[in-house]
Design a protein around this motif. Structure first.
Motif, PDB file in Angstrom:
ATOM      1  N   GLN A  13     -34.402   3.526 -37.868  1.00  0.00           N
ATOM      2  CA  GLN A  13     -33.110   3.044 -37.465  1.00  0.00           C
ATOM      3  C   GLN A  13     -32.224   3.061 -38.944  1.00  0.00           C
ATOM      4  N   TRP A  16     -27.394  -0.231 -41.085  1.00  0.00           N
ATOM      5  CA  TRP A  16     -26.320  -1.019 -40.485  1.00  0.00           C
ATOM      6  C   TRP A  16     -26.861  -1.677 -38.953  1.00  0.00           C
ATOM      7  N   THR A  17     -27.633  -1.215 -38.542  1.00  0.00           N
ATOM      8  CA  THR A  17     -28.317  -1.706 -37.105  1.00  0.00           C
ATOM      9  C   THR A  17     -28.761  -3.191 -37.214  1.00  0.00           C
ATOM     10  N   GLU A  18     -29.340  -3.403 -38.443  1.00  0.00           N
ATOM     11  CA  GLU A  18     -29.589  -4.829 -38.428  1.00  0.00           C
ATOM     12  C   GLU A  18     -28.639  -5.991 -38.922  1.00  0.00           C
ATOM     13  N   ARG A  44     -24.672  -6.570 -32.432  1.00  0.00           N
ATOM     14  CA  ARG A  44     -25.425  -5.714 -33.208  1.00  0.00           C
ATOM     15  C   ARG A  44     -26.212  -4.706 -32.551  1.00  0.00           C
ATOM     16  N   HIS A  45     -26.264  -3.434 -33.144  1.00  0.00           N
ATOM     17  CA  HIS A  45     -27.007  -2.336 -32.344  1.00  0.00           C
ATOM     18  C   HIS A  45     -28.451  -2.160 -32.576  1.00  0.00           C
ATOM     19  N   ASP A  46     -29.362  -2.233 -31.781  1.00  0.00           N
ATOM     20  CA  ASP A  46     -30.817  -2.252 -31.923  1.00  0.00           C
ATOM     21  C   ASP A  46     -31.401  -0.839 -31.958  1.00  0.00           C
ATOM     22  N   GLY A  47     -30.437   0.321 -32.078  1.00  0.00           N
ATOM     23  CA  GLY A  47     -31.016   1.570 -32.230  1.00  0.00           C
ATOM     24  C   GLY A  47     -30.802   2.268 -31.069  1.00  0.00           C
ATOM     25  N   TRP A  50     -26.234  -1.933 -27.473  1.00  0.00           N
ATOM     26  CA  TRP A  50     -25.572  -2.938 -28.307  1.00  0.00           C
ATOM     27  C   TRP A  50     -26.079  -4.423 -27.607  1.00  0.00           C
TER      28      TRP A  50
END
Length: 64
Positions: A13, A16-18, A44-47, A50
């Motif tokens: 990841q 920025w995803t965290e 937030r995006h977890d990979g 959203w």
């Protein structure tokens, strides 16, 4: 050997995803008085997808 293109591989990841972002969301409908419905959420995006969380504003003077 055949490749399945529907399988998604989740690689490392990005940093920025965290991070939670404050995001303004517009709902594609109108309220009772005819105005657009909108609000703020944490996003937030977890990979893969959203993730959204409710954003609650507070009065800084009342919190002190």
């Amino acid at each position: 050997m055949s490749l399945d293109r529907n399988v998604r591989t989740v690689g490392p990841q990005a940093s920025w995803t965290e991070i939670w972002h404050l995001w303004t969301v517009f709902v594609p409908r109108r309220s009772i008085n005819g105005q657009l419905v909108y609000g703020k959420v944490w996003r937030r995006h977890d990979g893969r997808d959203w993730i959204y969380k409710k954003f609650t504003e507070y009065d800084s003077e009342a919190a002190a």
